[in-house]
Scaffold this motif. Structure first.
Motif, mmCIF file in Angstrom:
data_model
loop_
_atom_site.group_PDB
_atom_site.id
_atom_site.type_symbol
_atom_site.label_atom_id
_atom_site.label_comp_id
_atom_site.label_asym_id
_atom_site.label_seq_id
_atom_site.Cartn_x
_atom_site.Cartn_y
_atom_site.Cartn_z
ATOM 1 N N GLU A 1 21.325 -34.295 -58.623
ATOM 2 C CA GLU A 1 21.184 -35.746 -58.521
ATOM 3 C C GLU A 1 19.789 -36.127 -59.000
ATOM 4 O OE1 GLU A 1 21.331 -39.398 -55.243
ATOM 5 O OE2 GLU A 1 21.659 -37.316 -54.605
ATOM 6 N N ILE A 2 19.728 -37.067 -59.946
ATOM 7 C CA ILE A 2 18.459 -37.426 -60.588
ATOM 8 C C ILE A 2 18.245 -38.936 -60.519
ATOM 9 C CG2 ILE A 2 17.078 -37.209 -62.688
ATOM 10 C CD1 ILE A 2 19.349 -35.199 -63.652
ATOM 11 N N PRO A 3 17.374 -39.413 -59.646
ATOM 12 C CA PRO A 3 17.010 -40.840 -59.714
ATOM 13 C C PRO A 3 16.373 -41.123 -61.071
ATOM 14 C CG PRO A 3 16.247 -39.842 -57.661
ATOM 15 C CD PRO A 3 16.692 -38.718 -58.540
ATOM 16 N N ARG A 4 16.684 -42.244 -61.651
ATOM 17 C CA ARG A 4 16.189 -42.541 -63.000
ATOM 18 C C ARG A 4 14.665 -42.489 -63.068
ATOM 19 N NH1 ARG A 4 18.798 -47.016 -67.072
ATOM 20 N NH2 ARG A 4 17.511 -46.539 -68.898
ATOM 21 N N ILE A 5 14.008 -42.922 -62.006
ATOM 22 C CA ILE A 5 12.538 -42.933 -62.022
ATOM 23 C C ILE A 5 11.953 -41.519 -61.980
ATOM 24 C CG2 ILE A 5 12.358 -45.230 -61.006
ATOM 25 C CD1 ILE A 5 11.730 -43.873 -58.328
ATOM 26 N N HIS A 6 12.807 -40.519 -61.696
ATOM 27 C CA HIS A 6 12.343 -39.133 -61.648
ATOM 28 C C HIS A 6 12.956 -38.284 -62.769
ATOM 29 C CE1 HIS A 6 10.361 -39.977 -57.922
ATOM 30 N NE2 HIS A 6 11.479 -40.181 -57.254
ATOM 31 N N ILE A 7 13.430 -38.945 -63.825
ATOM 32 C CA ILE A 7 14.121 -38.222 -64.898
ATOM 33 C C ILE A 7 13.206 -37.195 -65.571
ATOM 34 C CG2 ILE A 7 13.586 -39.906 -66.718
ATOM 35 C CD1 ILE A 7 17.002 -38.218 -66.277
ATOM 36 N N ASP A 8 11.914 -37.473 -65.650
ATOM 37 C CA ASP A 8 10.989 -36.529 -66.285
ATOM 38 C C ASP A 8 10.863 -35.233 -65.483
ATOM 39 O OD1 ASP A 8 10.470 -38.170 -68.445
ATOM 40 O OD2 ASP A 8 8.723 -39.112 -67.521
ATOM 41 N N ASP B 1 20.938 -50.093 -69.421
ATOM 42 C CA ASP B 1 20.104 -50.586 -68.322
ATOM 43 C C ASP B 1 20.778 -50.539 -66.961
ATOM 44 O OD1 ASP B 1 21.966 -52.571 -68.646
ATOM 45 O OD2 ASP B 1 20.533 -54.205 -68.836
ATOM 46 N N PHE B 2 22.099 -50.239 -66.899
ATOM 47 C CA PHE B 2 22.810 -50.370 -65.629
ATOM 48 C C PHE B 2 22.582 -49.200 -64.678
ATOM 49 C CE2 PHE B 2 25.740 -47.707 -67.997
ATOM 50 C CZ PHE B 2 26.225 -46.845 -67.024
ATOM 51 N N TRP B 3 22.268 -48.015 -65.203
ATOM 52 C CA TRP B 3 22.264 -46.851 -64.320
ATOM 53 C C TRP B 3 20.909 -46.642 -63.634
ATOM 54 C CZ3 TRP B 3 19.486 -42.210 -65.365
ATOM 55 C CH2 TRP B 3 18.927 -42.108 -66.648
ATOM 56 N N THR B 4 21.004 -46.218 -62.386
ATOM 57 C CA THR B 4 19.802 -45.941 -61.600
ATOM 58 C C THR B 4 19.727 -44.481 -61.173
ATOM 59 O OG1 THR B 4 20.955 -46.615 -59.576
ATOM 60 C CG2 THR B 4 19.633 -48.295 -60.722
ATOM 61 N N ARG B 5 20.873 -43.789 -61.235
ATOM 62 C CA ARG B 5 20.902 -42.368 -60.863
ATOM 63 C C ARG B 5 21.835 -41.639 -61.815
ATOM 64 N NH1 ARG B 5 18.431 -42.828 -55.902
ATOM 65 N NH2 ARG B 5 18.421 -40.635 -55.340
ATOM 66 N N ALA B 6 21.460 -40.418 -62.165
ATOM 67 C CA ALA B 6 22.317 -39.550 -62.969
ATOM 68 C C ALA B 6 22.702 -38.341 -62.112
ATOM 69 C CB ALA B 6 21.596 -39.092 -64.233
ATOM 70 N N PHE B 7 23.921 -37.865 -62.321
ATOM 71 C CA PHE B 7 24.394 -36.654 -61.660
ATOM 72 C C PHE B 7 24.821 -35.689 -62.765
ATOM 73 C CE2 PHE B 7 24.571 -39.907 -58.545
ATOM 74 C CZ PHE B 7 24.366 -39.292 -57.311
ATOM 75 N N LEU C 1 26.404 -41.242 -65.144
ATOM 76 C CA LEU C 1 25.383 -42.282 -64.971
ATOM 77 C C LEU C 1 25.964 -43.343 -64.053
ATOM 78 C CD1 LEU C 1 24.214 -42.696 -68.692
ATOM 79 C CD2 LEU C 1 23.367 -41.087 -66.960
ATOM 80 N N ILE C 2 25.281 -43.629 -62.943
ATOM 81 C CA ILE C 2 25.829 -44.512 -61.916
ATOM 82 C C ILE C 2 24.819 -45.592 -61.548
ATOM 83 C CG2 ILE C 2 26.623 -44.615 -59.511
ATOM 84 C CD1 ILE C 2 27.769 -41.824 -59.886
ATOM 85 N N GLY C 3 25.302 -46.809 -61.381
ATOM 86 C CA GLY C 3 24.444 -47.914 -60.982
ATOM 87 C C GLY C 3 25.277 -49.046 -60.419
ATOM 88 N N GLU C 4 24.618 -50.083 -59.957
ATOM 89 C CA GLU C 4 25.296 -51.247 -59.402
ATOM 90 C C GLU C 4 24.656 -52.510 -59.942
ATOM 91 O OE1 GLU C 4 26.135 -51.294 -55.248
ATOM 92 O OE2 GLU C 4 26.108 -49.109 -55.088
ATOM 93 N N THR C 5 25.441 -53.582 -59.996
ATOM 94 C CA THR C 5 24.919 -54.883 -60.393
ATOM 95 C C THR C 5 25.390 -55.929 -59.398
ATOM 96 O OG1 THR C 5 26.821 -55.561 -61.752
ATOM 97 C CG2 THR C 5 25.126 -54.210 -62.828
ATOM 98 N N ASN D 1 11.303 -34.253 -51.737
ATOM 99 C CA ASN D 1 11.634 -35.653 -51.492
ATOM 100 C C ASN D 1 13.147 -35.784 -51.309
ATOM 101 O OD1 ASN D 1 12.083 -38.391 -51.490
ATOM 102 N ND2 ASN D 1 11.140 -38.795 -53.485
ATOM 103 N N PRO D 2 13.610 -36.128 -50.120
ATOM 104 C CA PRO D 2 15.054 -36.204 -49.887
ATOM 105 C C PRO D 2 15.745 -37.319 -50.658
ATOM 106 C CG PRO D 2 13.857 -37.035 -47.982
ATOM 107 C CD PRO D 2 12.837 -36.414 -48.898
ATOM 108 N N ARG D 3 14.981 -38.245 -51.214
ATOM 109 C CA ARG D 3 15.563 -39.294 -52.051
ATOM 110 C C ARG D 3 15.241 -39.082 -53.523
ATOM 111 N NH1 ARG D 3 19.534 -41.626 -51.201
ATOM 112 N NH2 ARG D 3 18.932 -43.616 -52.122
ATOM 113 N N GLY D 4 14.610 -37.958 -53.836
ATOM 114 C CA GLY D 4 14.305 -37.625 -55.227
ATOM 115 C C GLY D 4 15.348 -36.674 -55.784
ATOM 116 N N LEU D 5 14.922 -35.718 -56.597
ATOM 117 C CA LEU D 5 15.846 -34.726 -57.142
ATOM 118 C C LEU D 5 16.501 -33.939 -56.019
ATOM 119 C CD1 LEU D 5 13.956 -33.108 -60.156
ATOM 120 C CD2 LEU D 5 15.805 -34.761 -60.252
ATOM 121 N N ARG D 6 17.823 -33.752 -56.135
ATOM 122 C CA ARG D 6 18.552 -32.932 -55.165
ATOM 123 C C ARG D 6 19.506 -32.019 -55.927
ATOM 124 N NH1 ARG D 6 21.054 -36.285 -50.281
ATOM 125 N NH2 ARG D 6 22.005 -37.547 -51.930
ATOM 126 N N LEU D 7 19.465 -30.734 -55.629
ATOM 127 C CA LEU D 7 20.326 -29.751 -56.262
ATOM 128 C C LEU D 7 21.332 -29.260 -55.230
ATOM 129 C CD1 LEU D 7 17.674 -29.778 -58.002
ATOM 130 C CD2 LEU D 7 18.175 -27.394 -58.548
#
Length: 298
Positions: free
Chosen positions: A37-44, A91-97, A60-64, A19-25
């Protein structure tokens, strides 16, 4: 090789789930650093990887809707899985690197040194709003270990930018030629002397715009057009600037980016990145403008 001089690089990006928008190494083929790169919804999916149990540095990166800049939290840990689980209440982060070593050679001292440097550099650069409550603890670092950390940090910077996060890329440049910008230039030069800033490219070509009640300087970068601190922007806007221009000016005033200069002009407090040169031209001149035409090389 001097890491501050740009050179050709080969970077591999692996998609473990396809998935090009999922985990990326991401890895630089000649280095021992891996950035995930770890989308929060794919942290598991990340937690199921052996890498999750390593020493590492993380972002931890996100936008509001309430802030212009992306939000950023920087941390380090001896156990990435355990530590990232503890940030579930943020609650602010949506992606972790996550940065780690490919040969398990990164120690807690490496991580502490780079956490401190990452927070300090990101704060100085100012492209993200830092959520850390402190600047981290810089450990005693012998010179050989410090040299390793600096090399690792440079690789981290390149990989973060490759994955779309220019955390350490400054918008500032070290020369100004406009009288209105001299004071700000002096400050920027002092900061540059005090900070180990990373220089990706040669100094850009400056452009200037002089219009009614406006006098500004800026340059093109990879993300848009940067208007430099100290530039004068016209207060009065005519109807052709449209809703976007009116809203953007108000937003910049509320954010204290624009301050009173005189009865006809605002002064820009810090270097500001616009997504397009036309957006920059509209805010500077107070009217609808083609940014590709109003800017003149200086």
């Amino acid at each position: 090789m001097n890491p501050l001089i740009p050179s050709a690089k080969t970077i591999q990006i692996y998609l473990p789930k396809g998935n090009p928008r999922g985990l990326r190494l991401a890895e630089m083929t000649t280095r021992t650093v891996r950035l995930i790169e770890i989308p929060r919804i794919h942290i598991d999916d990340f937690f199921a990887m052996p890498d999750a149990n390593q020493v590492g540095l993380y972002f931890l990166i996100g936008e509001t809707e309430s802030t212009e800049k992306p939000l950023l939290y920087v941390g380090q840990t001896g156990d990435l899985k355990r530590r990232l689980n503890q940030h579930d209440d943020k609650d602010f982060w949506t992606r972790a690197f996550v940065m780690l070593s490919t040969n398990n050679s990164m120690t807690q001292t490496h991580a502490l040194y780079m956490e401190h440097k990452a927070i300090a550099t990101a704060t100085q650069v100012g492209r993200y709003e830092i959520k850390n409550g402190n600047s981290g603890n810089r450990p005693h670092t012998p010179d050989p270990l410090k040299a390793d950390c600096e090399e690792l940090f440079h690789t981290l910077d390149v990989l973060l930018s490759t994955l779309g996060q220019p955390v350490f890329e400054s918008l500032s440049i070290n020369f100004f030629n406009n009288e209105n910008i001299t004071a700000d230039a002096s400050h920027v030069n002092q900061v540059a002397k005090q900070t180990d800033k990373i220089s990706h490219y040669p100094d850009p070509i400056l452009f200037y715009c002089k219009a009614i009640d406006a006098e500004a300087q800026g340059y093109y970068n990879n993300d848009g057009f940067v208007v430099l601190a100290g530039s004068l922007l016209r207060k009065k806007q005519i109807n052709s600037v449209g809703k976007w221009g009116a809203h953007k000016q108000k937003e910049m005033i509320v954010s204290n980016l624009l301050v009173e200069y005189d009865s006809k002009s605002y002064k820009l407090k810090e270097d500001y990145l616009f997504k397009t040169p036309s957006g920059a031209a509209q805010i500077v001149t107070g009217r609808n403008a083609n940014g590709w035409l109003v800017g003149m090389e200086k």
